[in-house]
Design an enzyme around this catalytic site. Structure first.
Site, PDB file in Angstrom:
ATOM      1  CB  VAL A  12       2.211 -93.182  -4.822  1.00 45.92           C
ATOM      2  CG1 VAL A  12       2.871 -93.098  -6.119  1.00 45.92           C
ATOM      3  CG2 VAL A  12       1.170 -93.798  -4.547  1.00 45.92           C
ATOM      4  CG  LEU A  14      -4.809 -95.248   1.831  1.00 47.27           C
ATOM      5  CD1 LEU A  14      -4.969 -95.336   0.818  1.00 47.27           C
ATOM      6  CD2 LEU A  14      -5.019 -95.346   3.495  1.00 47.27           C
ATOM      7  CG  HIS A  15       1.137 -90.813  -0.144  1.00 49.35           C
ATOM      8  ND1 HIS A  15       2.613 -91.809  -0.830  1.00 49.35           N
ATOM      9  CD2 HIS A  15       1.053 -91.634   1.421  1.00 49.35           C
ATOM     10  CE1 HIS A  15       3.245 -92.531   0.312  1.00 49.35           C
ATOM     11  NE2 HIS A  15       2.521 -92.625   1.699  1.00 49.35           N
ATOM     12  CB  ALA A  16      -1.338 -88.162  -3.773  1.00 51.08           C
ATOM     13  N   PRO A  18      -4.940 -92.645  -4.630  1.00 54.27           N
ATOM     14  CG  PRO A  18      -3.526 -93.748  -4.061  1.00 54.27           C
ATOM     15  CD  PRO A  18      -3.521 -92.408  -4.571  1.00 54.27           C
TER      16      PRO A  18
END
Lengths: 92, 562
Positions: A12, A14-16, A18
């Site tokens: 996904v 480097l979001h949420a 991670p």
């Protein structure tokens, strides 16, 4: 100045989750660590412990980023952070 | 001393619990408001830093007790609250003389704008940043954080009204009931309460007097809230708590004498249709096709529409699926179809009427429905919303025939169509009554207005008379009797469902969650009994009287706590 490049392994980007894992790890260090997309000037590098900066970076799966830090233990610290970026946390 | 407040019961159930008020939304501080006099920038920065730490700690604590996705979201939100770069830019503004509230407001705004510009997933996170900002400002002001309150014990949630964003985080295991001073039977609060199975009362204006910690009895059946309940209320709540669990719906709607009343589902997408089929629905009585169109700037392509409709038809292979053509306008505007400058959109160019204003969209939709139907064995019926005259019904039937759709119908929502039902239904193969709009137009009361909630009640005898007229018109239609169904919220009320059947309604279509309750009550009455109850309701002088008369004659409702 220690410097490492890393390729984002989370599907996904480097979001949420991670980003949260990474920001938390960077925040626990006694060093100031910066992050930038590969090829961007040093002065535009962002605070690696800021989740909002990380999200604003818009790093997707496969994006290469550069981590920088200065001081004692910088090399070991960056190696640890590279390890986090190169793990696919969504696959766990 | 107990004290009773009256509103409109929109979701059944009787419970007792403490009140928690929904905090007021956080108002924006003035742009660039200055530091208070006598306060230095250092002191203000320290106050801001302290507030971010407190908010972050609170969120972290909640993350520790949450699980799964919720825990991840809370953890990320906690990190946002204590984010160094956000605090740094806000502190810079404080140093230049801005007060803490305005500084964090502006700094977070910049971040949210940046995330929104990235689009997609990141744009959704912008909302989280704004939520964190509101929490920090609430902390600075010393007022409760916005959103559903946190409490250790389950509570009765009081609000002026609830918006979709408020209810997204509503946990039905922590909230016992909903009470609002505004809203109406078709408000978002009512719809959410029914879908979560929470007792709810709306438009109880005097409940603004309730404060946190007040113990109240909420009666979603009678529409009353009692502060400081006594023995009577306790007994009622206990009886409700020990109600007999409803048996699941076995997939056959039938009266005690064997008279069949097919129970169908209202659905709004392919996945909705799958859930409805799994819940035993005998077909789809209302497929809202807006899901394909809403939130778009342009008309969806033919292939896109075919695919979307086919997903629903496939979930109901071999059964009836009633497709309602695009119902845009009023509360569902579409940029390429409706005119938002109309002074009175509920009485404007909406539903079928948009075909005259923007020809082509309807024809293309009918072609897509026909092609989607071709590939499946669902029995596809097509109906137009907001038909007012026999001429409109005839024109729609012609369009359907041209598209190769063999079962055209009309929705009866406008009183003129109910009054002229024989002539209107003679032009088509069936009719379906949309009770929400029929009620709003019969009573001349806007569905969205809380103060008119009492009018917006499908138990209004005037509405029942028009339903009767529509059924009579369908029975007397040229070319033989034509079936009349109901697909509004009225069909989901088990007591009203009995009345509708007694008035001559052939099928009932509802939210799939209402199927077990409606099926269980229909099984307890025969056709003659339903007709007798319908006559009682028609003869009543008010909605409340009609409801009471019918409910008293159906003691089974209490057995199941309905």
């Amino acid at each position: 100045m220690a410097e490492r490049t890393a390729t984002i392994a989370s599907r996904v980007g480097l979001h949420a989750r991670p980003a949260a894992i990474f920001a938390e790890a960077a925040g626990e260090l006694d060093l100031e660590v910066t992050i930038a997309r590969e090829g961007e000037p040093v002065e535009e590098a962002l605070d690696a412990s800021s989740i909002l900066s990380l999200m604003g970076l818009g790093a997707e799966y496969g994006t290469t980023v550069v981590l920088r830090a200065e001081g004692e233990g910088a090399d070991a610290a960056l190696d640890q952070l590279v390890g986090i970026l190169e793990t696919d946390h969504d696959a766990e | 001393m107990s004290e009773t407040f009256t509103g409109v019961g929109v979701s059944a159930g009787r419970v007792i619990g403490p009140v928690r008020r929904m905090p007021d939304p956080i108002a924006a501080p003035a742009d660039g408001a200055l530091l208070p006099e006598g306060i230095t920038a250092e002191q203000e920065s320290a106050r801001l830093a302290e507030a971010t730490r407190t908010v972050a700690a609170g969120l972290k604590e909640r993350a520790a007790t949450a699980t799964g996705d919720a825990a991840d979201v809370l953890k990320a939100t906690a990190l946002m609250a204590s984010d160094k770069s956000l605090l740094k830019s806000a502190t810079k503004l404080v140093a230049s003389g801005t007060c803490a509230e305005s500084a964090i407001w502006e700094a977070a705004d910049a971040v949210a704008t940046q995330l929104a510009a990235l689009g997609g997933y990141m744009a959704e996170r912008a909302t989280d940043v704004l939520d964190v900002r509101a929490r920090i400002v609430a902390e600075l002001r010393g007022v409760p954080a916005p959103g559903i309150p946190d409490a250790d014990e389950p509570f009765v949630l009081w609000a002026a009204d609830l918006a979709p964003a408020d209810t997204a985080t509503l946990d039905p295991t922590r909230v016992l009931a909903l009470v609002t001073s505004g809203g109406g039977p078709q408000s978002h609060t009512a719809i959410v309460a029914r879908s979560l199975g929470l007792p709810a009362i709306v438009a109880a204006a005097d409940t603004v007097a309730l404060v946190d910690g007040d113990v109240v009895f909420v009666d979603g059946i009678d529409g009353t809230v009692v502060r400081n309940p006594g023995a009577t209320e306790t007994a009622l709540a206990e009886a409700y708590a020990s109600r007999v669990a409803l048996p699941g719906f076995d997939g056959v709607g039938v009266l005690s004498d064997g008279h069949r009343v097919p129970l169908l589902a209202n659905v709004g997408s392919g996945s909705d249709a799958k859930d409805a089929a799994a819940a035993g629905a005998e077909g789809v009585g209302l497929l809202r096709t807006e899901f394909c169109f809403l939130g778009r700037d342009t008309e969806p392509s033919h292939d896109e529409q075919v695919q979307a409709y086919r997903a629903v038809f496939e979930a109901f292979g071999g059964s009836k699926v009633v497709v309602r053509t695009l119902d845009a306008g009023a509360d569902k505007p579409l940029p390429f179809l409706t005119d938002e400058s109309e002074p009175n959109p509920a009485l404007g160019v909406r539903g079928y009427r948009t075909d005259a204003a923007v020809p082509g969209v309807l024809e293309r939709q009918l072609a897509a429905i026909a092609e989607a139907a071709d590939g499946t064995d669902a029995e596809v019926w097509t109906m137009a919303p907001m038909i007012s005259t026999p001429a409109e019904a005839a024109a729609f039937a012609t369009l359907c025939a041209a598209a190769g759709l063999t079962t055209p119908g009309v929705m009866v929502e406008v009183p003129s169509a109910a009054v002229m039902a024989r002539q209107v239904v003679s032009e088509v193969a069936f009719a379906s009554i949309g009770t929400n709009d029929l009620t709003q137009y019969t009573m001349a009361a806007d569905r969205q207005l809380g103060p008119l909630a009492e009018f917006n009640d499908p138990w209004q005898p005037a509405v029942l008379h028009l339903i009767q007229a529509t059924c009579d018109g369908g029975a007397a239609a040229a070319g033989g009797p034509k079936p009349v169904g109901v697909c509004g919220e009225a069909a989901a009320d088990p007591a009203l469902a009995v009345v509708l059947v007694g008035l001559g309604v052939a099928t009932l279509s509802m939210n799939r969650r209402a199927l077990p309750a409606v099926a269980a009550i229909l099984k307890r009455v025969d056709r003659t009994g339903a007709q007798r109850l319908a006559q009682l309701a028609l003869a009543a002088g008010s909605a409340a009287e009609a409801r009471t008369l019918v409910r008293t004659a159906l003691p089974e409702l209490n057995v199941f706590g309905l």
